[in-house]
Motif scaffolding. Structure first.
Motif, short mmCIF file in Angstrom:
data_model
loop_
_atom_site.label_atom_id
_atom_site.label_comp_id
_atom_site.label_asym_id
_atom_site.label_seq_id
_atom_site.Cartn_x
_atom_site.Cartn_y
_atom_site.Cartn_z
N PRO A 242 3.94 8.43 3.39
CA PRO A 242 4.43 7.07 3.14
C PRO A 242 5.61 7.04 2.17
O PRO A 242 6.46 6.16 2.26
N PRO B 143 6.23 3.02 -2.81
CA PRO B 143 7.56 3.54 -3.11
C PRO B 143 8.65 2.50 -2.88
O PRO B 143 9.64 2.45 -3.62
N LEU B 144 8.46 1.66 -1.86
CA LEU B 144 9.44 0.61 -1.58
C LEU B 144 9.61 -0.30 -2.79
O LEU B 144 10.73 -0.56 -3.24
N GLY C 169 5.73 -3.05 6.05
CA GLY C 169 4.96 -1.88 5.61
C GLY C 169 3.49 -2.16 5.82
O GLY C 169 2.65 -1.74 5.05
N SER C 170 3.19 -2.92 6.90
CA SER C 170 1.80 -3.28 7.16
C SER C 170 1.11 -2.14 7.90
O SER C 170 1.70 -1.10 8.16
N GLY D 94 8.76 5.15 3.36
CA GLY D 94 9.06 3.96 2.56
C GLY D 94 10.46 4.04 1.95
O GLY D 94 11.19 3.05 1.90
N LEU D 95 10.84 5.23 1.50
CA LEU D 95 12.16 5.33 0.86
C LEU D 95 13.30 5.29 1.86
O LEU D 95 14.41 4.89 1.51
N GLY E 131 0.45 2.04 7.79
CA GLY E 131 1.35 1.77 6.68
C GLY E 131 0.68 2.02 5.34
O GLY E 131 1.26 1.84 4.28
N ARG E 132 -0.60 2.38 5.43
CA ARG E 132 -1.36 2.56 4.20
C ARG E 132 -1.28 3.99 3.76
O ARG E 132 -1.74 4.42 2.80
N ALA F 12 13.67 1.65 2.16
CA ALA F 12 14.36 1.11 0.97
C ALA F 12 15.86 1.38 1.05
O ALA F 12 16.69 0.54 0.71
N GLN G 279 -0.94 5.88 -2.59
CA GLN G 279 -0.34 4.58 -2.91
C GLN G 279 0.06 4.62 -4.38
O GLN G 279 -0.62 4.08 -5.25
N GLY H 1 0.82 -1.21 0.00
CA GLY H 1 0.00 0.00 0.00
C GLY H 1 0.85 1.26 0.00
O GLY H 1 1.68 1.45 -0.89
N GLY H 2 0.65 2.09 1.02
CA GLY H 2 1.33 3.39 1.07
C GLY H 2 2.84 3.26 1.16
O GLY H 2 3.57 3.89 0.40
N LEU H 3 3.32 2.44 2.09
CA LEU H 3 4.76 2.24 2.21
C LEU H 3 5.25 1.31 1.11
O LEU H 3 6.33 1.50 0.55
N GLY H 4 4.44 0.31 0.79
CA GLY H 4 4.84 -0.69 -0.20
C GLY H 4 5.03 -0.11 -1.59
O GLY H 4 5.88 -0.58 -2.36
#
Lengths: 187, 92, 190
Positions: free
Chosen positions: C3, A44-45, A127-128, C7-8, B91-92, C11, A73, A39-42
């Motif tokens: 995020p 860009p990751l 990233g849950s 997230g980065l 996380g969303r 990463a 997202q 989702g949101g973190l996932g």
């Protein structure tokens, strides 16, 4: 393992960085990263890890793309609405870099399947968006001695750390011994 | 000069939307007492019914967890910084 | 955008761990505040008493994580004696009941920012975050129709009112979200 000419060209700005170089790029290609949450973190990751050439990326998510996800997202587009997030993110990653192997784990991540999933990866990304999944990811990573890269967000604040008890560091339970009461912490 | 307590965004509404509050006290406990005296609504959000800091909130004194000092009895002096960090799971 | 930033950073840590370069965020919790636009870090130590990785662990295998995290909010257990179903109305039933009740009072317990997105005509706003059943000014003799986004918060408000002596109470099951689907198709969903 070797890079073909197209990959050498693709990663050339990495290959000329002394900190990465050919040896480093091959390490990146050899690595297997599990992402819990697409989702949101996932988003860009996945997009960045795919672009830089991580060899194998596992995606875990049970959800489908909703209209309200799209503003943040960023791996999912308007055309992806209603599709499983792991499929949508897979397509986005592969569009950026076809050399990545994507493994889809569509469904929930829980005590029944976590060890079987985690064992095939070197590094685990959390990233849950909920506490049960976070504790489950922590325990599975601990039992299988994998570093767990923790990221969490709330409103305008974010928290990131790396849990690696097998390397002498703390785990998620060292930071948070008990879960908060349900509803006390909005997600 | 006193001790600065940094407030996370989830709790700001109980302290007139301030990022940080300066208080007086010789220990973490005294600093929190002083904070909660000024902002009574904060107290139930910070402490449980037994007066313990809620289990999902960590308290850091000068960037280290007070669990590894003397907890709420850890002594503080002018210029010290106490940080309240609730766990978050989004996380969303 | 939050995020993306977080997230980065994750990463980046992944690539550092793969390359075994730099200083990984092991034992450090990085705190990012987008509004203040600052990064801070605090130390996270390995807890010798940790239930999992401590000296004498009590967690030696996987557990039921749903059950482990199912910790009730203080006060939530007080209301166990109330049969929620008795007060629930589907959106259509809720609308019909209000239409037939000239003295119906409609209360929205969502927060102001939700109220600004959409609301049901005739409602009065009483956000749950500051809800006090003793100072609502509501009349216990009239039926009070409660709603929120999904129906959970309004049930909490309903229980508080019940404890404060109110008996004529109805809850919009599924909240304004289901109302938008089943009663008012012009209502935006969020």
């Amino acid at each position: 393992m070797k890079l073909n000419n197209e990959e050498i060209n693709r990663y050339s700005r990495h290959l000329t960085l002394p900190e990465v170089g050919m040896a480093g790029q091959l390490e990146i290609k050899k690595s297997r990263v599990l992402m819990i949450g697409a989702g949101g973190l996932g988003s860009p990751l996945g997009m960045y890890l795919g672009a830089v050439g991580v060899g194998k990326i596992g995606l875990v998510d049970f959800d489908v793309v909703d209209h309200t996800n799209l503003h943040r997202q960023i791996a999912h587009t308007t055309a992806d609405e209603g599709r499983p997030k792991v499929e949508s993110l897979r397509d986005t990653i592969l569009a950026g870099n076809p050399h990545v192997e994507i493994i889809e784990h569509s469904g929930y991540f829980n005590a029944h399947n976590c060890l079987a999933i985690v064992k095939d990866y070197d590094l685990i990304l959390d990233g849950s968006d909920n506490f049960p999944t976070r504790f489950c990811a922590n325990d599975a990573a601990f039992f299988l001695k994998k570093p767990l890269i923790h990221g969490a967000i709330f409103q305008f604040e974010g928290q990131v750390t790396v849990f690696a008890p097998h390397l002498g560091g703390p785990c998620y339970r060292c930071l948070l011994p008990e879960p908060p009461p349900e509803g006390a912490v909005p997600t | 000069m006193g001790v600065v307590i940094e407030i996370p965004s989830a709790l700001k509404k109980y302290v007139n939307n301030q990022d940080e509050v300066e208080v007086q006290g010789n220990s973490v406990e005294e600093a929190f007492d002083s904070l909660c005296k000024d902002f009574a609504e904060l107290k139930p959000n910070l402490f449980d019914e037994n007066g313990k800091v809620r289990n999902f909130i960590n308290v850091y004194l000068n960037d280290d967890d007070i669990r590894y000092a003397e907890g709420m009895n850890s002594s503080v002096q002018d210029g010290d910084c106490i940080q309240i960090v609730p766990s978050i799971a989004g996380g969303r | 955008m939050l995020p993306g930033v977080v997230g980065l950073i994750q990463a980046t840590e992944i690539i550092k761990l793969i390359l075994e370069g730099g200083a990984p965020l092991i034992g450090r919790l990085l705190l990012y505040d987008a509004m203040k636009m600052n990064f801070k870090e605090v130390r996270v130590r390995k807890d010798p008493e940790c239930a999992l990785c401590g000296v004498h662990p009590s967690v030696t295998e996987l557990i039921d994580y749903k059950a482990f995290c199912d910790v009730p909010l203080p006060g939530a257990e007080l209301s166990e004696d109330i049969d929620e179903a008795e007060f629930e109305l589907s959106p259509r039933e809720f609308k019909d009941a209000m239409d037939q009740d000239p003295s119906a009072v409609l209360v929205d317990v969502r927060e102001t920012y939700e109220w600004d997105i959409c609301r049901i005509d005739g409602a009065q706003l009483m956000p749950l975050s500051s809800f006090d059943p003793t100072t609502t000014g509501l009349d216990p003799e009239t039926t009070i129709y409660l709603y929120c986004y999904k129906g959970k918060r309004s049930m909490l408000a309903l229980k508080e009112l019940k404890r404060a002596g109110f008996n004529k109470l109805k809850n919009l099951s599924g909240g304004i979200d289901l109302w938008a689907e089943e009663v008012d198709s012009d209502m935006p969903q969020y």
